[in-house]
Write a protein that holds these residues in place. Structure first.
Motif, PDB file in Angstrom:
ATOM      1  N   GLU A  24     127.249  46.415  17.973  1.00  0.00           N
ATOM      2  CA  GLU A  24     125.851  46.111  18.282  1.00  0.00           C
ATOM      3  C   GLU A  24     125.712  45.252  19.530  1.00  0.00           C
ATOM      4  O   GLU A  24     124.725  45.373  20.262  1.00  0.00           O
ATOM      5  CB  GLU A  24     125.170  45.432  17.090  1.00  0.00           C
ATOM      6  CG  GLU A  24     124.790  46.430  16.014  1.00  0.00           C
ATOM      7  CD  GLU A  24     123.697  45.903  15.114  1.00  0.00           C
ATOM      8  OE1 GLU A  24     122.639  45.456  15.624  1.00  0.00           O
ATOM      9  OE2 GLU A  24     123.912  45.932  13.888  1.00  0.00           O
ATOM     10  N   GLU A  27     125.855  47.596  22.408  1.00  0.00           N
ATOM     11  CA  GLU A  27     124.572  48.300  22.516  1.00  0.00           C
ATOM     12  C   GLU A  27     123.523  47.410  23.170  1.00  0.00           C
ATOM     13  O   GLU A  27     122.750  47.865  24.023  1.00  0.00           O
ATOM     14  CB  GLU A  27     124.092  48.743  21.132  1.00  0.00           C
ATOM     15  CG  GLU A  27     124.926  49.851  20.525  1.00  0.00           C
ATOM     16  CD  GLU A  27     124.577  50.138  19.066  1.00  0.00           C
ATOM     17  OE1 GLU A  27     123.636  49.505  18.524  1.00  0.00           O
ATOM     18  OE2 GLU A  27     125.253  50.985  18.471  1.00  0.00           O
ATOM     19  N   ALA A  28     123.494  46.135  22.790  1.00  0.00           N
ATOM     20  CA  ALA A  28     122.531  45.198  23.371  1.00  0.00           C
ATOM     21  C   ALA A  28     122.808  44.997  24.861  1.00  0.00           C
ATOM     22  O   ALA A  28     121.874  44.956  25.673  1.00  0.00           O
ATOM     23  CB  ALA A  28     122.585  43.857  22.640  1.00  0.00           C
ATOM     24  N   ALA A  30     124.181  47.099  26.884  1.00  0.00           N
ATOM     25  CA  ALA A  30     123.779  48.320  27.581  1.00  0.00           C
ATOM     26  C   ALA A  30     122.265  48.350  27.772  1.00  0.00           C
ATOM     27  O   ALA A  30     121.776  48.670  28.863  1.00  0.00           O
ATOM     28  CB  ALA A  30     124.242  49.546  26.808  1.00  0.00           C
ATOM     29  N   GLU A  31     121.531  47.995  26.739  1.00  0.00           N
ATOM     30  CA  GLU A  31     120.071  48.036  26.805  1.00  0.00           C
ATOM     31  C   GLU A  31     119.498  46.926  27.682  1.00  0.00           C
ATOM     32  O   GLU A  31     118.637  47.178  28.526  1.00  0.00           O
ATOM     33  CB  GLU A  31     119.496  47.908  25.397  1.00  0.00           C
ATOM     34  CG  GLU A  31     117.984  47.881  25.360  1.00  0.00           C
ATOM     35  CD  GLU A  31     117.453  47.603  23.962  1.00  0.00           C
ATOM     36  OE1 GLU A  31     116.406  46.961  23.881  1.00  0.00           O
ATOM     37  OE2 GLU A  31     118.096  48.020  22.980  1.00  0.00           O
ATOM     38  N   ILE A  32     119.980  45.717  27.503  1.00  0.00           N
ATOM     39  CA  ILE A  32     119.387  44.553  28.166  1.00  0.00           C
ATOM     40  C   ILE A  32     119.896  44.376  29.596  1.00  0.00           C
ATOM     41  O   ILE A  32     119.116  44.075  30.504  1.00  0.00           O
ATOM     42  CB  ILE A  32     119.654  43.279  27.348  1.00  0.00           C
ATOM     43  CG1 ILE A  32     118.951  43.380  26.000  1.00  0.00           C
ATOM     44  CG2 ILE A  32     119.204  42.028  28.107  1.00  0.00           C
ATOM     45  CD1 ILE A  32     119.379  42.324  24.992  1.00  0.00           C
ATOM     46  N   ALA A  34     121.747  46.636  31.439  1.00  0.00           N
ATOM     47  CA  ALA A  34     122.048  47.889  32.124  1.00  0.00           C
ATOM     48  C   ALA A  34     123.555  48.109  32.302  1.00  0.00           C
ATOM     49  O   ALA A  34     124.014  48.605  33.324  1.00  0.00           O
ATOM     50  CB  ALA A  34     121.331  47.955  33.473  1.00  0.00           C
ATOM     51  N   LYS A  36     127.150  49.906  31.117  1.00  0.00           N
ATOM     52  CA  LYS A  36     127.594  51.154  30.519  1.00  0.00           C
ATOM     53  C   LYS A  36     128.321  50.809  29.222  1.00  0.00           C
ATOM     54  O   LYS A  36     129.227  49.976  29.219  1.00  0.00           O
ATOM     55  CB  LYS A  36     128.550  51.885  31.453  1.00  0.00           C
ATOM     56  CG  LYS A  36     127.896  52.357  32.726  1.00  0.00           C
ATOM     57  CD  LYS A  36     128.907  53.045  33.617  1.00  0.00           C
ATOM     58  CE  LYS A  36     128.268  53.464  34.925  1.00  0.00           C
ATOM     59  NZ  LYS A  36     129.262  54.001  35.852  1.00  0.00           N
ATOM     60  N   PRO A  37     127.929  51.428  28.111  1.00  0.00           N
ATOM     61  CA  PRO A  37     128.571  51.090  26.834  1.00  0.00           C
ATOM     62  C   PRO A  37     130.096  51.212  26.878  1.00  0.00           C
ATOM     63  O   PRO A  37     130.801  50.373  26.323  1.00  0.00           O
ATOM     64  CB  PRO A  37     127.972  52.090  25.847  1.00  0.00           C
ATOM     65  CG  PRO A  37     126.662  52.465  26.450  1.00  0.00           C
ATOM     66  CD  PRO A  37     126.875  52.427  27.947  1.00  0.00           C
ATOM     67  N   CYS A  40     131.898  48.086  28.227  1.00  0.00           N
ATOM     68  CA  CYS A  40     131.842  46.820  27.493  1.00  0.00           C
ATOM     69  C   CYS A  40     133.186  46.557  26.827  1.00  0.00           C
ATOM     70  O   CYS A  40     133.736  47.428  26.153  1.00  0.00           O
ATOM     71  CB  CYS A  40     130.744  46.848  26.447  1.00  0.00           C
ATOM     72  SG  CYS A  40     129.085  46.972  27.115  1.00  0.00           S
ATOM     73  N   THR A  79     117.026  38.257  31.992  1.00  0.00           N
ATOM     74  CA  THR A  79     117.998  39.185  31.413  1.00  0.00           C
ATOM     75  C   THR A  79     119.108  38.413  30.715  1.00  0.00           C
ATOM     76  O   THR A  79     119.503  38.744  29.596  1.00  0.00           O
ATOM     77  CB  THR A  79     118.579  40.103  32.498  1.00  0.00           C
ATOM     78  OG1 THR A  79     117.529  40.922  33.018  1.00  0.00           O
ATOM     79  CG2 THR A  79     119.700  40.982  31.960  1.00  0.00           C
ATOM     80  N   ARG A  82     117.782  36.945  27.459  1.00  0.00           N
ATOM     81  CA  ARG A  82     117.625  37.973  26.435  1.00  0.00           C
ATOM     82  C   ARG A  82     118.982  38.359  25.838  1.00  0.00           C
ATOM     83  O   ARG A  82     119.108  38.585  24.634  1.00  0.00           O
ATOM     84  CB  ARG A  82     116.944  39.210  27.014  1.00  0.00           C
ATOM     85  CG  ARG A  82     115.460  39.024  27.274  1.00  0.00           C
ATOM     86  CD  ARG A  82     114.804  40.274  27.839  1.00  0.00           C
ATOM     87  NE  ARG A  82     114.987  41.416  26.961  1.00  0.00           N
ATOM     88  CZ  ARG A  82     115.148  42.667  27.379  1.00  0.00           C
ATOM     89  NH1 ARG A  82     115.128  42.945  28.680  1.00  0.00           N
ATOM     90  NH2 ARG A  82     115.298  43.657  26.524  1.00  0.00           N
TER      91      ARG A  82
END
Length: 121
Positions: A24, A27-28, A30-32, A34, A36-37, A40, A79, A82
């Protein structure tokens, strides 16, 4: 990128769902941020010894988890905030210390130095 390090004290080792947290958190990121999953990477680093205030460290009443994100420079302060807030929320979800143990959780984002390089082999 991002390079994520999770330092944690021994009292939470058995109460930490490392896989769920990392999934998770990626995923966060990647979303917050930008990211690449697939880029990470999270390294979990345990320690058997931590001290809290003036209490006897052997008492085991406190646990520490600190998440550090290393990101390429250029992300806004919003960013970064967040992302650290998301990390703290995920720690609440994926770390359940045993009764009587107080969890001290923190997170920060650092810009990677311009000298940062990586190798995938």
């Amino acid at each position: 990128m991002p390079q994520i390090t999770v330092d944690y004290s021994h009292p939470v080792e058995d109460a930490f769902d490392f896989g769920g947290f990392a999934r998770e958190l990626h995923e966060a990121a990647a979303e917050i941020a930008a990211a690449k999953p697939e880029a990470c990477k999270t390294l979990f680093r345990p320690t058997d010894y931590c001290a809290f205030g003036y209490e006897d460290p052997r008492a085991g009443g406190h646990a520490i988890v600190h998440v550090t994100f290393g990101l390429l420079a250029g992300r806004s302060d919003e960013t970064k905030e967040r992302l650290t807030q998301a990390a703290l929320e995920l720690l609440r979800k994926y770390v359940e210390p045993e009764d009587g143990v107080v969890l001290h959780a923190s997170a920060e984002v650092r810009d990677l130095d311009a000298s940062y390089r990586k190798y995938d082999g």
